[in-house]
Design a protein around this motif. Structure first.
Motif, PDB file in Angstrom:
ATOM      1  N   THR A  38     -53.395 -23.177   1.875  1.00  0.00           N
ATOM      2  CA  THR A  38     -52.102 -23.029   1.200  1.00  0.00           C
ATOM      3  C   THR A  38     -51.856 -24.047   0.217  1.00  0.00           C
ATOM      4  N   GLY A  39     -51.462 -23.755  -1.040  1.00  0.00           N
ATOM      5  CA  GLY A  39     -51.059 -24.722  -1.782  1.00  0.00           C
ATOM      6  C   GLY A  39     -49.785 -25.459  -1.681  1.00  0.00           C
ATOM      7  N   ILE A  40     -49.556 -26.370  -2.192  1.00  0.00           N
ATOM      8  CA  ILE A  40     -48.415 -27.141  -2.250  1.00  0.00           C
ATOM      9  C   ILE A  40     -47.651 -27.012  -3.590  1.00  0.00           C
ATOM     10  N   CYS A  41     -46.818 -26.550  -3.793  1.00  0.00           N
ATOM     11  CA  CYS A  41     -45.942 -26.152  -4.883  1.00  0.00           C
ATOM     12  C   CYS A  41     -44.694 -27.118  -4.944  1.00  0.00           C
ATOM     13  N   HIS A  42     -44.273 -27.807  -6.284  1.00  0.00           N
ATOM     14  CA  HIS A  42     -43.319 -28.604  -6.556  1.00  0.00           C
ATOM     15  C   HIS A  42     -41.932 -28.065  -5.969  1.00  0.00           C
ATOM     16  N   SER A  43     -41.977 -26.594  -5.789  1.00  0.00           N
ATOM     17  CA  SER A  43     -40.663 -26.140  -5.494  1.00  0.00           C
ATOM     18  C   SER A  43     -40.655 -26.088  -3.971  1.00  0.00           C
ATOM     19  N   ASP A  44     -41.774 -26.399  -3.007  1.00  0.00           N
ATOM     20  CA  ASP A  44     -41.562 -26.544  -1.846  1.00  0.00           C
ATOM     21  C   ASP A  44     -41.064 -27.834  -1.412  1.00  0.00           C
ATOM     22  N   ILE A  45     -40.977 -28.599  -2.264  1.00  0.00           N
ATOM     23  CA  ILE A  45     -40.390 -30.214  -2.041  1.00  0.00           C
ATOM     24  C   ILE A  45     -38.966 -29.960  -2.621  1.00  0.00           C
ATOM     25  N   HIS A  46     -38.666 -29.348  -3.642  1.00  0.00           N
ATOM     26  CA  HIS A  46     -37.388 -29.040  -4.009  1.00  0.00           C
ATOM     27  C   HIS A  46     -36.513 -28.058  -2.692  1.00  0.00           C
ATOM     28  N   HIS A  47     -37.197 -27.310  -2.279  1.00  0.00           N
ATOM     29  CA  HIS A  47     -36.475 -26.593  -1.018  1.00  0.00           C
ATOM     30  C   HIS A  47     -36.297 -27.405   0.275  1.00  0.00           C
ATOM     31  N   VAL A  48     -37.400 -28.061   0.617  1.00  0.00           N
ATOM     32  CA  VAL A  48     -37.160 -28.484   2.115  1.00  0.00           C
ATOM     33  C   VAL A  48     -36.296 -29.827   1.900  1.00  0.00           C
ATOM     34  N   ARG A  49     -36.060 -30.419   0.632  1.00  0.00           N
ATOM     35  CA  ARG A  49     -35.014 -31.404   0.376  1.00  0.00           C
ATOM     36  C   ARG A  49     -33.806 -31.009  -0.252  1.00  0.00           C
ATOM     37  N   SER A  50     -33.594 -30.009   0.207  1.00  0.00           N
ATOM     38  CA  SER A  50     -32.153 -29.288  -0.324  1.00  0.00           C
ATOM     39  C   SER A  50     -31.786 -29.344  -1.766  1.00  0.00           C
ATOM     40  N   GLU A  51     -32.743 -29.669  -2.690  1.00  0.00           N
ATOM     41  CA  GLU A  51     -32.371 -29.877  -4.130  1.00  0.00           C
ATOM     42  C   GLU A  51     -31.944 -28.790  -4.820  1.00  0.00           C
ATOM     43  N   TRP A  52     -32.352 -27.553  -4.186  1.00  0.00           N
ATOM     44  CA  TRP A  52     -31.667 -26.235  -5.251  1.00  0.00           C
ATOM     45  C   TRP A  52     -30.761 -25.644  -4.160  1.00  0.00           C
ATOM     46  N   GLY A  53     -29.997 -26.232  -3.409  1.00  0.00           N
ATOM     47  CA  GLY A  53     -29.176 -25.610  -2.543  1.00  0.00           C
ATOM     48  C   GLY A  53     -29.311 -26.025  -1.016  1.00  0.00           C
ATOM     49  N   GLU A  54     -28.324 -25.957  -0.183  1.00  0.00           N
ATOM     50  CA  GLU A  54     -28.558 -26.304   1.308  1.00  0.00           C
ATOM     51  C   GLU A  54     -29.713 -25.380   1.820  1.00  0.00           C
ATOM     52  N   ALA A  55     -30.802 -25.922   2.178  1.00  0.00           N
ATOM     53  CA  ALA A  55     -31.683 -25.056   3.193  1.00  0.00           C
ATOM     54  C   ALA A  55     -31.248 -24.979   4.561  1.00  0.00           C
ATOM     55  N   THR A  56     -31.624 -23.987   5.133  1.00  0.00           N
ATOM     56  CA  THR A  56     -32.009 -23.463   6.515  1.00  0.00           C
ATOM     57  C   THR A  56     -32.744 -24.258   7.154  1.00  0.00           C
ATOM     58  N   TYR A  57     -32.637 -25.057   8.340  1.00  0.00           N
ATOM     59  CA  TYR A  57     -33.694 -25.783   8.984  1.00  0.00           C
ATOM     60  C   TYR A  57     -33.884 -25.113  10.278  1.00  0.00           C
ATOM     61  N   PRO A  58     -35.098 -25.163  11.061  1.00  0.00           N
ATOM     62  CA  PRO A  58     -36.172 -26.014  10.372  1.00  0.00           C
ATOM     63  C   PRO A  58     -36.932 -24.569   9.565  1.00  0.00           C
ATOM     64  N   VAL A  59     -37.634 -25.186   8.471  1.00  0.00           N
ATOM     65  CA  VAL A  59     -38.204 -24.276   7.514  1.00  0.00           C
ATOM     66  C   VAL A  59     -39.626 -24.884   7.344  1.00  0.00           C
ATOM     67  N   VAL A  60     -40.698 -23.764   7.188  1.00  0.00           N
ATOM     68  CA  VAL A  60     -42.066 -23.892   7.011  1.00  0.00           C
ATOM     69  C   VAL A  60     -42.360 -23.417   5.808  1.00  0.00           C
ATOM     70  N   PRO A  61     -42.606 -24.376   4.806  1.00  0.00           N
ATOM     71  CA  PRO A  61     -42.826 -23.914   3.258  1.00  0.00           C
ATOM     72  C   PRO A  61     -44.137 -23.478   2.988  1.00  0.00           C
ATOM     73  N   GLY A  62     -44.075 -23.162   1.955  1.00  0.00           N
ATOM     74  CA  GLY A  62     -45.596 -22.288   1.430  1.00  0.00           C
ATOM     75  C   GLY A  62     -45.843 -21.073   0.901  1.00  0.00           C
ATOM     76  N   HIS A  63     -45.992 -20.926  -0.226  1.00  0.00           N
ATOM     77  CA  HIS A  63     -45.978 -19.688  -0.987  1.00  0.00           C
ATOM     78  C   HIS A  63     -47.103 -19.535  -1.747  1.00  0.00           C
ATOM     79  N   GLU A  64     -48.242 -20.151  -1.382  1.00  0.00           N
ATOM     80  CA  GLU A  64     -49.382 -19.918  -2.434  1.00  0.00           C
ATOM     81  C   GLU A  64     -50.593 -20.035  -1.176  1.00  0.00           C
ATOM     82  N   ILE A  65     -50.569 -18.534  -0.723  1.00  0.00           N
ATOM     83  CA  ILE A  65     -51.423 -18.417   0.638  1.00  0.00           C
ATOM     84  C   ILE A  65     -52.648 -17.583   0.386  1.00  0.00           C
ATOM     85  N   ALA A  66     -53.717 -18.171   0.785  1.00  0.00           N
ATOM     86  CA  ALA A  66     -55.139 -17.451   0.619  1.00  0.00           C
ATOM     87  C   ALA A  66     -55.894 -17.405   2.183  1.00  0.00           C
ATOM     88  N   GLY A  67     -56.085 -16.246   2.683  1.00  0.00           N
ATOM     89  CA  GLY A  67     -56.587 -16.087   3.691  1.00  0.00           C
ATOM     90  C   GLY A  67     -57.541 -14.666   3.976  1.00  0.00           C
TER      91      GLY A  67
END
Length: 347
Positions: A38-67
């Motif tokens: 799974t890749g780490i995208c800068h948007s993962d960081i924005h999301h988990v740190r609530s920089e693009w609006g309040e996140a709902t926790y707990p949250v598992v990031p990651g949207h670059e998935i290969a399997g």
């Protein structure tokens, strides 16, 4: 339900920590994927740190998935166990609106369901790829060509489609001059793809410190935007500029680099508003646009293109326990060019 290991954020300020989450049972049209990378995208960081609006926790990031497919539902026909597959930024959409019907699910008029941090149709919060397994509807799974290593394919599910889509839409190819602003996680993939499309590629970066990398990746030219002469030398030079950075730019200066009828497309997402003079557009018939990832059909098209041209992301593979350290390194621009988590270290 399947209980799987994961890394989650529990607040905007605490580090990500190991946990377990539940994955739904495999339905008729579902695919169970054993995640390899799974890749780490800068948007993962924005999301988990609530920089693009309040996140709902707990949250598992990651949207670059290969399997690899572990199981399919009884009505799935496109995939079988053992297939190499990927999942990007979306896991569902309404499938009914005008945009979905034309293969542009990323612009779903009712709002698509993001891979993490969204409320799915079942009313639960979606959880992403910093985990060992995921269950996804087969319409939102794509095949990864054998020619691309899974760890190098993972970032293509975001960085690849994010840059491929505007390059394809605005006609990057032979005879076209394309500039890529920024040589980071998005920009380095944009350079590879634009080069493979046959365009003449220029990197516009704040400094020349990555010039050797840029030329190695396929750029024909490399210029420092910190040098005012760059904007004089390259005035009116480009048919297309793809801006991959999330910083505030002097848009009028960059628009001045476009030829008549040229377009500048933003794929980076700065938190602050940007401003420009309309005269920068109308005096030369220029356009300023934005682009958001791509639909599922176009994502598969991108992967097939990358497979044909031997394109993968430049990656640094890390163990799961290094995720928090990797976040800090991303913020310090200390990565060339994408961190990818070895999910086997979660097991």
């Amino acid at each position: 339900m399947l209980t799987v290991n994961a890394y989650a954020a529990t607040s905007a300020t605490d580090p990500l920590t190991p946990t377990t989450i539940e994955r739904r049972d495999v339905g008729p049209h579902d695919v169970l994927i054993e995640i390899k990378y799974t890749g780490i995208c800068h948007s993962d960081i924005h999301h988990v740190r609530s920089e693009w609006g309040e996140a709902t926790y707990p949250v598992v990031p990651g949207h670059e998935i290969a399997g690899v497919v572990a199981e399919v539902g009884p009505e799935v026909t496109a995939y079988v166990a053992g297939d190499r597959v990927g999942v990007g930024c979306m896991v569902d959409s309404c499938r009914e609106c005008a945009n979905c019907r034309t293969g542009r699910e990323q612009y779903c008029l009712k709002g698509n369901t993001l891979t993490y941090g969204s409320i799915g149709k079942d009313g639960t919060l979606t959880q992403g790829g910093y985990s060992t397994h995921v269950v996804v509807n087969d319409d939102f799974v794509v095949k990864i060509p054998d020619a691309i290593a899974l760890e190098e394919a993972a970032p293509l599910l975001c960085a690849g489609i994010t840059t491929y889509s505007p390059l394809a839409r605005w006609g990057a190819g032979p005879g076209k001059k394309v500039a890529v602003v920024g040589l980071g996680g998005l920009g380095h993939v944009a350079v590879k793809i634009a080069h493979a499309m046959g365009a003449e590629v220029t990197v516009l970066s704040q400094s020349l410190k990555k010039m050797d990398d840029g030329l190695r990746l396929g750029a024909d030219h490399y210029h420092a935007t910190s040098d005012p002469e760059t904007f004089q030398t390259l005035a009116g030079a480009f048919d297309l500029i793809v801006n991959t950075v999330s910083a505030v730019l002097d848009l009028d200066a960059y628009l001045g680099l476009l030829a008549v009828d040229g377009a500048m497309v933003n794929v980076g997402a700065p938190a602050e508003p940007l401003s420009l003079s309309v005269f920068s557009l109308i005096m030369q018939g220029r356009s300023y646009a934005g682009s958001l990832i791509g639909g599922m059909g176009e994502t598969q098209e991108m992967l097939d293109f990358c497979g044909e041209h031997g394109i993968g992301a430049e990656v640094e593979v890390i163990r799961a326990e290094k995720i928090n350290e990797a976040y800090e390194r991303v913020l310090a621009s200390d990565v060339r060019y994408r961190f990818v988590i070895d999910v086997s270290t979660l097991r």
